[in-house]
Motif scaffolding. Structure first.
Motif, PDB file in Angstrom:
ATOM      1  N   GLY A   1      -5.602 -36.285  -1.156  1.00 51.77           N
ATOM      2  CA  GLY A   1      -5.232 -35.140  -0.346  1.00 51.77           C
ATOM      3  C   GLY A   1      -6.037 -33.898  -0.652  1.00 51.77           C
ATOM      4  O   GLY A   1      -6.909 -33.860  -1.529  1.00 51.77           O
ATOM      5  N   GLY A   2      -5.704 -32.825   0.068  1.00 57.82           N
ATOM      6  CA  GLY A   2      -6.384 -31.565  -0.125  1.00 57.82           C
ATOM      7  C   GLY A   2      -5.998 -30.855  -1.402  1.00 57.82           C
ATOM      8  O   GLY A   2      -6.689 -29.925  -1.830  1.00 57.82           O
ATOM      9  N   ILE A   3      -4.918 -31.271  -2.037  1.00 54.33           N
ATOM     10  CA  ILE A   3      -4.531 -30.663  -3.310  1.00 54.33           C
ATOM     11  C   ILE A   3      -5.568 -30.962  -4.388  1.00 54.33           C
ATOM     12  O   ILE A   3      -5.682 -30.231  -5.369  1.00 54.33           O
ATOM     13  N   TYR A   4      -6.339 -32.023  -4.198  1.00 53.35           N
ATOM     14  CA  TYR A   4      -7.415 -32.383  -5.116  1.00 53.35           C
ATOM     15  C   TYR A   4      -8.738 -31.919  -4.519  1.00 53.35           C
ATOM     16  O   TYR A   4      -9.005 -32.128  -3.327  1.00 53.35           O
ATOM     17  N   ASP A   5      -9.566 -31.276  -5.324  1.00 52.49           N
ATOM     18  CA  ASP A   5     -10.876 -30.808  -4.865  1.00 52.49           C
ATOM     19  C   ASP A   5     -11.807 -32.011  -4.749  1.00 52.49           C
ATOM     20  O   ASP A   5     -12.299 -32.530  -5.750  1.00 52.49           O
TER      21      ASP A   5
ATOM     22  N   ASP B   1       2.555 -28.166   2.141  1.00 52.43           N
ATOM     23  CA  ASP B   1       3.148 -29.120   3.071  1.00 52.43           C
ATOM     24  C   ASP B   1       3.599 -30.353   2.302  1.00 52.43           C
ATOM     25  O   ASP B   1       3.361 -30.484   1.101  1.00 52.43           O
ATOM     26  N   ALA B   2       4.251 -31.266   3.003  1.00 54.20           N
ATOM     27  CA  ALA B   2       4.784 -32.470   2.360  1.00 54.20           C
ATOM     28  C   ALA B   2       3.742 -33.567   2.198  1.00 54.20           C
ATOM     29  O   ALA B   2       4.008 -34.569   1.526  1.00 54.20           O
ATOM     30  N   GLY B   3       2.564 -33.397   2.801  1.00 54.10           N
ATOM     31  CA  GLY B   3       1.568 -34.462   2.803  1.00 54.10           C
ATOM     32  C   GLY B   3       0.391 -34.240   1.882  1.00 54.10           C
ATOM     33  O   GLY B   3      -0.621 -34.947   2.003  1.00 54.10           O
ATOM     34  N   TRP B   4       0.467 -33.269   0.984  1.00 59.84           N
ATOM     35  CA  TRP B   4      -0.598 -32.967   0.022  1.00 59.84           C
ATOM     36  C   TRP B   4      -1.873 -32.474   0.697  1.00 59.84           C
ATOM     37  O   TRP B   4      -2.959 -32.585   0.134  1.00 59.84           O
ATOM     38  N   VAL B   5      -1.758 -31.910   1.899  1.00 58.32           N
ATOM     39  CA  VAL B   5      -2.947 -31.559   2.677  1.00 58.32           C
ATOM     40  C   VAL B   5      -3.480 -30.179   2.298  1.00 58.32           C
ATOM     41  O   VAL B   5      -4.638 -30.027   1.907  1.00 58.32           O
TER      42      VAL B   5
ATOM     43  N   LYS C   1     -10.697 -19.298   0.409  1.00 55.84           N
ATOM     44  CA  LYS C   1     -11.994 -19.145   1.078  1.00 55.84           C
ATOM     45  C   LYS C   1     -13.086 -19.968   0.421  1.00 55.84           C
ATOM     46  O   LYS C   1     -13.990 -20.484   1.098  1.00 55.84           O
ATOM     47  N   PHE C   2     -13.007 -20.127  -0.895  1.00 55.25           N
ATOM     48  CA  PHE C   2     -14.043 -20.869  -1.609  1.00 55.25           C
ATOM     49  C   PHE C   2     -14.039 -22.351  -1.250  1.00 55.25           C
ATOM     50  O   PHE C   2     -15.080 -23.017  -1.280  1.00 55.25           O
ATOM     51  N   TYR C   3     -12.869 -22.893  -0.868  1.00 58.01           N
ATOM     52  CA  TYR C   3     -12.709 -24.343  -0.730  1.00 58.01           C
ATOM     53  C   TYR C   3     -12.706 -24.849   0.710  1.00 58.01           C
ATOM     54  O   TYR C   3     -12.881 -26.054   0.934  1.00 58.01           O
ATOM     55  N   ALA C   4     -12.453 -23.979   1.698  1.00 55.29           N
ATOM     56  CA  ALA C   4     -12.247 -24.434   3.079  1.00 55.29           C
ATOM     57  C   ALA C   4     -13.568 -24.489   3.854  1.00 55.29           C
ATOM     58  O   ALA C   4     -14.505 -23.734   3.584  1.00 55.29           O
ATOM     59  N   TRP C   5     -13.602 -25.389   4.846  1.00 57.82           N
ATOM     60  CA  TRP C   5     -14.814 -25.618   5.637  1.00 57.82           C
ATOM     61  C   TRP C   5     -14.472 -25.712   7.124  1.00 57.82           C
ATOM     62  O   TRP C   5     -13.386 -26.154   7.493  1.00 57.82           O
ATOM     63  N   THR C   6     -15.447 -25.358   7.948  1.00 62.50           N
ATOM     64  CA  THR C   6     -15.375 -25.614   9.389  1.00 62.50           C
ATOM     65  C   THR C   6     -16.361 -26.722   9.728  1.00 62.50           C
ATOM     66  O   THR C   6     -17.311 -26.977   8.974  1.00 62.50           O
ATOM     67  N   PRO C   7     -16.168 -27.398  10.867  1.00 59.64           N
ATOM     68  CA  PRO C   7     -17.162 -28.397  11.282  1.00 59.64           C
ATOM     69  C   PRO C   7     -18.562 -27.799  11.386  1.00 59.64           C
ATOM     70  O   PRO C   7     -19.560 -28.454  11.025  1.00 59.64           O
TER      71      PRO C   7
ATOM     72  N   GLY D   1      -9.294 -22.115  11.891  1.00 60.95           N
ATOM     73  CA  GLY D   1     -10.142 -23.245  12.239  1.00 60.95           C
ATOM     74  C   GLY D   1     -10.794 -23.936  11.070  1.00 60.95           C
ATOM     75  O   GLY D   1     -11.615 -24.844  11.267  1.00 60.95           O
ATOM     76  N   THR D   2     -10.446 -23.549   9.863  1.00 56.27           N
ATOM     77  CA  THR D   2     -11.024 -24.197   8.690  1.00 56.27           C
ATOM     78  C   THR D   2     -10.137 -25.347   8.235  1.00 56.27           C
ATOM     79  O   THR D   2      -8.991 -25.479   8.660  1.00 56.27           O
ATOM     80  N   SER D   3     -10.680 -26.162   7.355  1.00 54.36           N
ATOM     81  CA  SER D   3      -9.940 -27.300   6.813  1.00 54.36           C
ATOM     82  C   SER D   3     -10.171 -27.410   5.315  1.00 54.36           C
ATOM     83  O   SER D   3     -11.231 -27.039   4.800  1.00 54.36           O
ATOM     84  N   VAL D   4      -9.155 -27.947   4.650  1.00 53.41           N
ATOM     85  CA  VAL D   4      -9.303 -28.357   3.258  1.00 53.41           C
ATOM     86  C   VAL D   4      -9.744 -29.819   3.269  1.00 53.41           C
ATOM     87  O   VAL D   4      -9.213 -30.624   4.034  1.00 53.41           O
ATOM     88  N   LEU D   5     -10.721 -30.155   2.459  1.00 49.06           N
ATOM     89  CA  LEU D   5     -11.271 -31.507   2.500  1.00 49.06           C
ATOM     90  C   LEU D   5     -10.290 -32.517   1.922  1.00 49.06           C
ATOM     91  O   LEU D   5      -9.705 -32.316   0.863  1.00 49.06           O
ATOM     92  N   GLN D   6     -10.119 -33.626   2.644  1.00 51.57           N
ATOM     93  CA  GLN D   6      -9.358 -34.776   2.166  1.00 51.57           C
ATOM     94  C   GLN D   6     -10.289 -35.988   2.144  1.00 51.57           C
ATOM     95  O   GLN D   6     -11.348 -35.987   2.770  1.00 51.57           O
ATOM     96  N   LEU D   7      -9.883 -37.021   1.443  1.00 53.07           N
ATOM     97  CA  LEU D   7     -10.649 -38.269   1.406  1.00 53.07           C
ATOM     98  C   LEU D   7      -9.642 -39.410   1.456  1.00 53.07           C
ATOM     99  O   LEU D   7      -9.276 -39.984   0.437  1.00 53.07           O
ATOM    100  N   LEU D   8      -9.183 -39.721   2.661  1.00 48.15           N
ATOM    101  CA  LEU D   8      -8.071 -40.643   2.814  1.00 48.15           C
ATOM    102  C   LEU D   8      -8.440 -42.089   2.514  1.00 48.15           C
ATOM    103  O   LEU D   8      -7.561 -42.924   2.291  1.00 48.15           O
TER     104      LEU D   8
END
Length: 679
Positions: free
Chosen positions: A248-252, A264-268, A334-340, A368-375
């Motif tokens: 999830g996004g809780i992990y860098d 949130d409940a999904g670790w996003v 701000k340091f961690y989030a990305w846009t497409p 419009g930014t996202s925290v990176l996940q690796l599902l």
């Protein structure tokens, strides 16, 4: 007057240039409040706290608000990480008065320190109205204010300690697993709903529970054999939660390391601050997950987290910093989030589109930014490594979050245990050496005679006395370091710390206070046996006492550990989430713990092979003693020698040992038998 500029706490130093006339916690503030006959305004927070920064910017940096504060109050700024005792007593008051708590914590108190009005974050206009209201009440209805403060203190001091019970049994532990299952999120892992915090201590218990031998009647309990169906539930909860957090996004996903919690409940989407204690606890849990299951993901996350700790959190003196801020440039995350668009710009169109899909960059955060996940793991590992490296390089040009670089003894104790064990499990001597460097720093800088100081910064120790968690977590770490290195220095220092625990923190009823018997007297002596973000001091002490007893045969230490674990029996059914470390220690107590004495030269490959076999065991609370033939400093090694000239391993339980073995296969068979009782 700038009283905070020389503080060892970076949080206090952040406020040194405020127009507020801040005092640090201490006699000077109380004397000034009595001299001026005004209340104390006590503001408690910590450097990585987002809303602490917001309130500071809105109110404490505002000249008009500061003028009101200076005119009507004596203002005291407290770093909760440096003074957990002060935080604890005022948090108890805040929760009692408001039904909730958090940071920044805002407390109005009499010049004697008795709280009479409390809260958390206040927006500036509301805060200004509150300042006026409290000041008017103090001058216009003093008797009612003083009575309110006295009633609060009286009520808090009348609260009885959490009741205790007998040592937990196998049935107690099975009920705790069932209790955890009732709040387990079957889909997303973890317990309960949003926000979700990493349940490190509960996960440690679940891993120990699944690794425990079947307890036969008469071995440790008069009860019949526990049904092992609960082991599958423990396995499911641990596996699902550990994987969900790691993906999830809780992990860098770029550099490693875990954020404080998920909103949130999904670790996003995390609350982006990174705390040393979370990452130390999770590092150890992920290493133990690999040890228990062979999980490839567990190995990767453990090693990435260890490397992140060394790269981002290590101080020049060899300790580890407390936290990284949630904000950079005043913006959370701000340091961690990305846009497409940013991914395409850094990676090009083809790799950018691939990365957008891979990392779930779909606007999960703000603007419009996202925290990176690796599902899921990418099939093209080489491409993933290239993309990850490019994104890390691009991110390195962003403004980094601030770092609180004070060294906290308790949390560095957690790091010692995590790095020592991870280094041993994955053949990373650099991690073991990093753990040793922390131990040396704490031993040489944080010890004041036989007493422990809680913090240091830039190689200078602070003035604040260590609390129970400092003594207990450091003892735990040093015993783990001894088990990995065989260096008796750490065993002896752990023993000295635990003597202080028994002599100065005991409550006389089997539990422990959080402060020593000669600590600063607050309006209440804090005592909370339940886990919070870190193991409670009482449960941490129980675990360390149990390990020390296993190495020494000391009935005094064993009995103290078992008495302290009586609270677990009360909490296990309904509140297991708040007793995870106690449950983990109780599982070790119920299972033995198992003691392994390795006798041989540490330079002998045969000795190293036996040692590694022992360290790879998942038996709950297993302790390892390592020493040369004829070693007498560690009681578990005393009288045990080579066998036929070969290094030997003795598997014992409560100092009753099986016949020694000289091969890893023989040792593995002994350990898989689950107990050390001689045939």
């Amino acid at each position: 007057m700038n009283r905070l500029k020389d503080a060892t706490s970076p949080y206090l130093r952040q406020h040194a240039d405020n127009p507020v006339d801040w005092f640090a916690w201490g006699d000077e503030a109380f004397e000034e409040a009595r001299r001026r006959d005004v209340p104390l305004l006590i503001s408690v927070g910590y450097s990585a706290c987002h809303w602490c920064h917001v309130m500071a910017h809105e109110s404490f940096e505002d000249g008009g608000t500061a003028a009101m504060m200076n005119e009507r109050f004596v203002n005291v700024k407290v770093d909760r990480e440096e003074r957990p005792d002060v935080d604890a007593v005022y948090m108890a008051a805040t929760q009692a008065m408001t039904g909730q708590g958090g940071w920044p914590m805002t407390v109005f108190a009499t010049p004697e320190g008795h709280p009479f009005y409390t809260g958390t974050y206040f927006p500036r206009e509301q805060f200004q109205r509150l300042l006026t209201g409290v000041s008017n009440a103090w001058t216009g209805d003093r008797a009612a204010v003083l009575e309110q403060g006295s009633k609060i203190v009286e009520a808090l001091n009348e609260r009885s300690a959490l009741p205790s019970g007998p040592l937990p049994t196998p049935s107690t532990l099975a009920r705790a697993v069932h209790g955890l299952a009732e709040s387990f999120d079957q889909v997303r892992g973890g317990f309960g709903g949003a926000p979700k915090f990493p349940p490190s201590m509960a996960l440690e218990f679940l891993l120990r529970y699944r690794g425990a031998p079947v307890i036969e009647s008469g071995q440790t309990s008069p009860e019949p054999k526990e049904p092992r169906a609960t082991a599958s539930a423990a396995r499911l909860m641990a596996d699902r939660t550990l994987e969900a957090m790691a993906r999830g996004g809780i992990y860098d996903q770029l550099a490693g390391g875990f954020a404080r919690y998920s909103v949130d409940a999904g670790w996003v989407v995390p609350h982006f601050e990174k705390m040393l204690y979370d990452n130390a606890l999770l590092l150890r849990v992920y290493a133990h997950w690999w040890r228990s299951t062979g999980s490839v993901l567990g190995r990767r996350i453990a090693l990435e987290t260890a490397d992140w700790l060394l790269a981002e959190m290590r101080t020049p003196e060899g300790g580890f910093a407390s936290a990284l801020d949630a904000d950079s440039e005043g913006v959370e995350g701000k340091f961690y989030a990305w846009t497409p668009e940013e991914l395409h710009k850094v990676l090009g169109e083809e790799d950018g589109a691939w990365a957008v899909d891979l990392f779930e960059v779909t606007g999960t955060f703000e603007h419009g930014t996202s925290v990176l996940q690796l599902l899921s793991d990418p099939e093209d590992a080489e491409r993933f490594a290239r993309v990850r490296s490019a994104l890390l390089a691009a991110r390195a040009h962003r403004v980094r979050p601030g770092r609180d670089d004070k060294v906290v003894a308790a949390w560095n104790g957690l790091v010692i245990a995590a790095l020592a064990e991870t280094g041993a499990l994955f053949d990373r001597p650099d991690l073991v050496e990093a753990a040793r460097a922390v131990a040396v720093l704490l031993d040489e800088l944080h010890m004041d005679g036989d007493r422990l100081l809680r913090t240091s910064r830039d190689g200078r120790a602070g003035d604040n006395a260590g609390v129970l968690e400092d003594y207990a977590d450091l003892a735990e770490g040093l015993l783990a370091l001894y088990g990995v290195t065989g260096e008796v220095r750490w065993f002896h220092r752990a023993g000295a710390l635990l003597e202080n625990v028994l002599d100065r923190f005991s409550d006389g009823s089997g539990g422990f206070f959080d402060t020593a018997d000669d600590a600063e007297r607050l309006f209440q002596r804090p005592q909370d046996p339940t886990d919070n973000a870190t193991p409670s001091g009482q449960f941490a002490a129980a675990g360390a006492l149990l390990s020390y007893a296993a190495l020494t045969g000391s009935a005094r230490h064993r009995e103290a550990a078992e008495a302290a674990l009586g609270t677990v029996t009360v909490l296990a059914d309904k509140h297991a989430r708040f007793a995870g470390w106690g449950l983990a220690a109780a599982q070790a107590a119920v299972s033995g713990p198992i003691e392994v004495a390795i006798v041989g030269s540490p330079d002998d490959p045969a000795t190293a092979a036996l040692h590694r076999t022992a360290l790879l065991s998942s038996l709950p609370g297993l302790v390892v003693a390592l020493g040369e033939p004829g070693s007498e400093e560690i009681p578990l090694l005393s009288g045990r020698g080579l066998v036929g000239g070969q290094p030997a391993a003795y598997v014992c339980r409560r100092f009753v040992c099986k016949l020694p073995v000289t091969t890893p296969a023989g040792l593995l068979a002994e350990l898989e038998n689950g107990n050390g009782d001689d045939d």
